[in-house]
Design a protein around this motif. Structure first.
Motif, PDB file in Angstrom:
ATOM      1  N   LYS A 156       0.833  -1.197   0.000  1.00 15.97           N
ATOM      2  CA  LYS A 156       0.000   0.000   0.000  1.00 15.97           C
ATOM      3  C   LYS A 156       0.870   1.249   0.000  1.00 15.97           C
ATOM      4  O   LYS A 156       1.797   1.362   0.817  1.00 15.97           O
ATOM      5  CB  LYS A 156      -0.907  -0.007   1.230  1.00 15.97           C
ATOM      6  CG  LYS A 156      -1.896   1.145   1.265  1.00 15.97           C
ATOM      7  CD  LYS A 156      -2.771   1.021   2.510  1.00 15.97           C
ATOM      8  CE  LYS A 156      -3.765   2.164   2.597  1.00 15.97           C
ATOM      9  NZ  LYS A 156      -4.619   2.050   3.800  1.00 15.97           N
ATOM     10  N   PRO A 157       0.629   2.212  -0.886  1.00 15.75           N
ATOM     11  CA  PRO A 157       1.438   3.432  -0.907  1.00 15.75           C
ATOM     12  C   PRO A 157       1.363   4.168   0.430  1.00 15.75           C
ATOM     13  O   PRO A 157       0.312   4.201   1.074  1.00 15.75           O
ATOM     14  CB  PRO A 157       0.815   4.261  -2.036  1.00 15.75           C
ATOM     15  CG  PRO A 157       0.096   3.274  -2.879  1.00 15.75           C
ATOM     16  CD  PRO A 157      -0.379   2.200  -1.960  1.00 15.75           C
ATOM     17  N   SER A 158       2.489   4.746   0.821  1.00 13.05           N
ATOM     18  CA  SER A 158       2.546   5.413   2.117  1.00 13.05           C
ATOM     19  C   SER A 158       2.328   6.914   2.028  1.00 13.05           C
ATOM     20  O   SER A 158       2.459   7.610   3.015  1.00 13.05           O
ATOM     21  CB  SER A 158       3.915   5.143   2.761  1.00 13.05           C
ATOM     22  OG  SER A 158       4.960   5.588   1.911  1.00 13.05           O
ATOM     23  N   GLY A 159       2.024   7.416   0.872  1.00 15.25           N
ATOM     24  CA  GLY A 159       1.794   8.853   0.737  1.00 15.25           C
ATOM     25  C   GLY A 159       3.022   9.573   0.203  1.00 15.25           C
ATOM     26  O   GLY A 159       4.155   9.107   0.331  1.00 15.25           O
ATOM     27  N   ALA A 160       2.820  10.724  -0.394  1.00  9.50           N
ATOM     28  CA  ALA A 160       3.909  11.504  -0.983  1.00  9.50           C
ATOM     29  C   ALA A 160       4.726  12.176   0.106  1.00  9.50           C
ATOM     30  O   ALA A 160       4.197  12.626   1.124  1.00  9.50           O
ATOM     31  CB  ALA A 160       3.340  12.547  -1.943  1.00  9.50           C
ATOM     32  N   LEU A 161       6.051  12.240  -0.102  1.00  2.03           N
ATOM     33  CA  LEU A 161       6.942  12.897   0.839  1.00  2.03           C
ATOM     34  C   LEU A 161       7.072  14.371   0.483  1.00  2.03           C
ATOM     35  O   LEU A 161       6.897  14.784  -0.660  1.00  2.03           O
ATOM     36  CB  LEU A 161       8.322  12.243   0.805  1.00  2.03           C
ATOM     37  CG  LEU A 161       8.357  10.759   1.210  1.00  2.03           C
ATOM     38  CD1 LEU A 161       9.770  10.221   1.047  1.00  2.03           C
ATOM     39  CD2 LEU A 161       7.870  10.573   2.633  1.00  2.03           C
ATOM     40  N   ARG A 162       7.402  15.146   1.479  1.00  7.29           N
ATOM     41  CA  ARG A 162       7.542  16.590   1.293  1.00  7.29           C
ATOM     42  C   ARG A 162       8.741  16.900   0.394  1.00  7.29           C
ATOM     43  O   ARG A 162       9.835  16.373   0.591  1.00  7.29           O
ATOM     44  CB  ARG A 162       7.724  17.269   2.648  1.00  7.29           C
ATOM     45  CG  ARG A 162       7.879  18.769   2.565  1.00  7.29           C
ATOM     46  CD  ARG A 162       8.096  19.351   3.953  1.00  7.29           C
ATOM     47  NE  ARG A 162       8.346  20.777   3.901  1.00  7.29           N
ATOM     48  CZ  ARG A 162       8.663  21.516   4.961  1.00  7.29           C
ATOM     49  NH1 ARG A 162       8.736  20.945   6.145  1.00  7.29           N
ATOM     50  NH2 ARG A 162       8.879  22.808   4.841  1.00  7.29           N
ATOM     51  N   GLN A 163       8.518  17.750  -0.592  1.00  7.01           N
ATOM     52  CA  GLN A 163       9.592  18.160  -1.487  1.00  7.01           C
ATOM     53  C   GLN A 163      10.398  19.285  -0.838  1.00  7.01           C
ATOM     54  O   GLN A 163       9.833  20.221  -0.274  1.00  7.01           O
ATOM     55  CB  GLN A 163       9.021  18.635  -2.833  1.00  7.01           C
ATOM     56  CG  GLN A 163       8.285  17.541  -3.590  1.00  7.01           C
ATOM     57  CD  GLN A 163       9.192  16.398  -3.979  1.00  7.01           C
ATOM     58  OE1 GLN A 163      10.342  16.620  -4.390  1.00  7.01           O
ATOM     59  NE2 GLN A 163       8.699  15.179  -3.850  1.00  7.01           N
ATOM     60  N   LEU A 164      11.710  19.197  -0.927  1.00  9.07           N
ATOM     61  CA  LEU A 164      12.604  20.177  -0.308  1.00  9.07           C
ATOM     62  C   LEU A 164      13.410  20.891  -1.380  1.00  9.07           C
ATOM     63  O   LEU A 164      13.776  20.307  -2.398  1.00  9.07           O
ATOM     64  CB  LEU A 164      13.556  19.474   0.668  1.00  9.07           C
ATOM     65  CG  LEU A 164      12.887  18.657   1.786  1.00  9.07           C
ATOM     66  CD1 LEU A 164      13.950  17.921   2.598  1.00  9.07           C
ATOM     67  CD2 LEU A 164      12.061  19.552   2.691  1.00  9.07           C
ATOM     68  N   SER A 165      13.678  22.157  -1.142  1.00  7.01           N
ATOM     69  CA  SER A 165      14.464  22.949  -2.094  1.00  7.01           C
ATOM     70  C   SER A 165      15.552  23.704  -1.348  1.00  7.01           C
ATOM     71  O   SER A 165      15.395  24.067  -0.181  1.00  7.01           O
ATOM     72  CB  SER A 165      13.565  23.936  -2.859  1.00  7.01           C
ATOM     73  OG  SER A 165      12.927  24.823  -1.960  1.00  7.01           O
ATOM     74  N   LEU A 166      16.671  23.947  -2.031  1.00  8.02           N
ATOM     75  CA  LEU A 166      17.818  24.624  -1.435  1.00  8.02           C
ATOM     76  C   LEU A 166      17.951  26.038  -1.992  1.00  8.02           C
ATOM     77  O   LEU A 166      17.647  26.290  -3.154  1.00  8.02           O
ATOM     78  CB  LEU A 166      19.107  23.852  -1.723  1.00  8.02           C
ATOM     79  CG  LEU A 166      19.289  22.515  -0.990  1.00  8.02           C
ATOM     80  CD1 LEU A 166      20.459  21.759  -1.595  1.00  8.02           C
ATOM     81  CD2 LEU A 166      19.520  22.752   0.490  1.00  8.02           C
ATOM     82  N   ARG A 167      18.413  26.944  -1.125  1.00  8.76           N
ATOM     83  CA  ARG A 167      18.756  28.289  -1.590  1.00  8.76           C
ATOM     84  C   ARG A 167      20.204  28.248  -2.088  1.00  8.76           C
ATOM     85  O   ARG A 167      21.132  28.029  -1.307  1.00  8.76           O
ATOM     86  CB  ARG A 167      18.604  29.311  -0.453  1.00  8.76           C
ATOM     87  CG  ARG A 167      17.164  29.527  -0.033  1.00  8.76           C
ATOM     88  CD  ARG A 167      17.035  30.747   0.876  1.00  8.76           C
ATOM     89  NE  ARG A 167      17.720  30.551   2.144  1.00  8.76           N
ATOM     90  CZ  ARG A 167      17.174  29.974   3.207  1.00  8.76           C
ATOM     91  NH1 ARG A 167      15.944  29.515   3.139  1.00  8.76           N
ATOM     92  NH2 ARG A 167      17.848  29.853   4.325  1.00  8.76           N
ATOM     93  N   ALA A 168      20.366  28.452  -3.367  1.00  6.99           N
ATOM     94  CA  ALA A 168      21.684  28.310  -3.979  1.00  6.99           C
ATOM     95  C   ALA A 168      22.621  29.425  -3.526  1.00  6.99           C
ATOM     96  O   ALA A 168      22.197  30.523  -3.152  1.00  6.99           O
ATOM     97  CB  ALA A 168      21.558  28.327  -5.500  1.00  6.99           C
ATOM     98  N   LEU A 169      23.914  29.132  -3.570  1.00 12.96           N
ATOM     99  CA  LEU A 169      24.921  30.143  -3.247  1.00 12.96           C
ATOM    100  C   LEU A 169      24.960  31.204  -4.332  1.00 12.96           C
ATOM    101  O   LEU A 169      24.819  30.899  -5.520  1.00 12.96           O
ATOM    102  CB  LEU A 169      26.301  29.491  -3.144  1.00 12.96           C
ATOM    103  CG  LEU A 169      26.603  28.661  -1.890  1.00 12.96           C
ATOM    104  CD1 LEU A 169      27.901  27.898  -2.091  1.00 12.96           C
ATOM    105  CD2 LEU A 169      26.713  29.566  -0.675  1.00 12.96           C
ATOM    106  N   PRO A 170      25.156  32.468  -3.948  1.00 16.12           N
ATOM    107  CA  PRO A 170      25.325  33.501  -4.975  1.00 16.12           C
ATOM    108  C   PRO A 170      26.643  33.315  -5.701  1.00 16.12           C
ATOM    109  O   PRO A 170      27.657  32.967  -5.092  1.00 16.12           O
ATOM    110  CB  PRO A 170      25.308  34.809  -4.166  1.00 16.12           C
ATOM    111  CG  PRO A 170      25.701  34.411  -2.788  1.00 16.12           C
ATOM    112  CD  PRO A 170      25.190  33.014  -2.582  1.00 16.12           C
TER     113      PRO A 170
END
Length: 487
Positions: free
Chosen positions: A28-42
């Protein structure tokens, strides 16, 4: 033995039903995981100065530091420093863990030697079945089953979980990422050791120069005290002047004692960093004239900071957390395993190793998690939180690396400017001391002006050494902030 077949046939529908329910529930699928994003270095560029000596890449520490004695000390630290040696052992541990995970993908083979004996009752299925078998005309005498019945087994039994869903592979990849992260952690420890040795070495040199300045000023102050005593005897100075000059000498002696204690503390700490007991450390003289290490032009700060060992370590730990997520998700699916065996199996010692006693077989099994859903979902939630935690650790490292570099970059330039100002201050006060002495000798200045000028010159010379030390240390910190020191 045919009497058992109908009974087992009745179990097949129930077994198939349980496996089907297990698959339906376990997969049984356990549900979608939270998507994470990074703040890139300037993507920012910096330049120290435009001259022919400026480097265009991060040099290895042997080329960055140009003092042969310092290089020798760093070599000693990398051999004997306890922190660095402890970190190196972590790599060996991580490699062993990776070997264990790789072995989990392969079949296990166990050599087995076993023996047992059973006494079957006359009214048991095995007892009745064996009795009936012994009456059969189709068996030889050495095939008759004794009662009690021995069970002799020698051979090999194997077990192999077929990694259909990639759970074992994900666990192996997670450990491999942890190994690479550990290697980066060791590199980071190396940069800290190299920087620590350089900082303490420069500190020792600075204290050496400060003690020389204090001794020089003590000699001048004692000379001035002798002159004032002569003038007092001639009636040109008072006892108050003699006391003021004597007090100045006591103050300078106290500064010298404090510097001697700082020298002992720094030398002992450096010896500790080198992994040895306190002893004198050889060092280059004339710290004030020592050139600073060559600094690189940072063409792309982003690329350089991403190669810092601590940033790389955090990135690899995040990758390991992502593999752990995949392993936790794959645990919801049924596990498929094979358990073959090959052995000599008999109930008679005399026939144990005859060709006719050779037996082999195998079993394919499908194990589906039915009542472990809470445990599996909890484990997945834990791994997801670990993944988010490592995400923020990586983000933290990116922010810290950029902030640290920017601070050390400006600090290096500002410390150079401070050093230039202090050099001008010392030059002015050195000339002022000579002028004050001449005016005092001619009667155009009082002893307080001479004392004040000498005190100001001493403080300025000591501050000049401090400014030089801070500039040298800022070059070390700047080199470290770019990830230098592990190469």
């Amino acid at each position: 033995m045919h009497i058992y077949k109908p009974f087992y046939k009745k179990l097949w529908p129930l077994l198939i039903l349980l496996i089907t329910l297990g698959c339906m529930q376990g997969c049984k699928p356990s549900g979608a995981l939270r998507q994470l994003s990074l703040r890139a270095l300037p993507d920012t560029s910096f330049t120290v100065r435009n001259n022919a000596d400026t480097l265009t890449s991060i040099p290895v520490w042997r080329n960055y530091f140009r003092d042969a004695l310092l290089i020798r000390l760093i070599d000693t630290a990398l051999i004997n420093n306890p922190d660095y040696q402890i970190a190196l052992r972590q790599i060996d541990i991580a490699r062993a863990q990776l070997q264990m995970r790789r072995a989990a993908l392969l079949p296990t083979v166990n050599g087995i030697v076993s023996g047992g004996i059973d006494k079957y009752g006359d009214y048991t299925m095995n007892g009745v079945g064996n009795f009936d078998t012994n009456l059969s005309p189709n068996i030889k005498s050495d095939q008759r089953i004794p009662n009690p019945t021995p069970d002799l087994f020698v051979g090999f039994r194997s077990s192999w979980e077929i990694d259909v869903w990639g759970r074992l592979k994900a666990q192996r990849n997670a450990v491999a990422s942890q190994l690479l992260a550990t290697e980066q952690g060791v590199r980071f420890t190396k940069t800290q050791v190299v920087a620590m040795v350089a900082e303490l070495y420069y500190t020792l040199q600075a204290i050496d120069d400060e003690l020389q300045i204090v001794d020089k000023n003590l000699a001048l102050q004692k000379q001035a005290l002798d002159i004032v005593k002569v003038q007092k005897d001639a009636g040109r100075a008072t006892e108050l002047a003699v006391q003021q000059f004597a007090a100045q000498i006591h103050n300078t002696n106290a500064i010298k004692i404090q510097l001697q204690q700082e020298l002992i503390a720094a030398e002992n700490l450096l010896n500790q960093t080198l992994g040895r007991y306190p002893k004198r450390i050889d060092r280059t003289q004339s710290f004030i004239n020592m050139p600073t290490p060559l600094l690189p032009v940072v063409a792309s700060l982003k690329d350089m900071l991403l190669q810092r060992p601590d940033v790389q370590q955090a990135s690899l730990q995040l990758a390991a957390a992502n593999f752990d997520i995949k392993a936790a998700q794959a645990a919801f699916y049924p596990a498929i395993s094979l358990t073959p065996y090959l052995a000599f199996n008999a109930f008679n010692l005399a026939t144990w190793f005859r060709p006719g006693s050779l037996a082999y077989g195998g079993l394919a099994g499908l194990t589906a998690p039915i009542f472990q859903q809470r445990q599996l979902k909890t484990n997945l939630a834990i791994q997801d939180n670990v993944r988010q935690q490592q995400h923020w650790v990586y983000q933290q490292k990116l922010l810290h690396s950029f902030s640290e570099f920017a601070t050390q970059w400006h600090n290096y330039n500002h410390q150079e400017q401070i050093l230039q100002q202090k050099q001008q201050e010392v030059a002015a006060l050195t000339a002022a001391v000579t002028t004050a002495k001449e005016l005092y000798a001619a009667g155009f200045a009082n002893y307080l002006e001479v004392i004040t000028t000498q005190k100001g010159a001493l403080e300025a010379e000591l501050q000049l050494i401090t400014a030089k030390k801070n500039w040298m240390l800022s070059s070390v910190h700047l080199y470290q902030s770019l990830g230098g020191g592990w190469q």
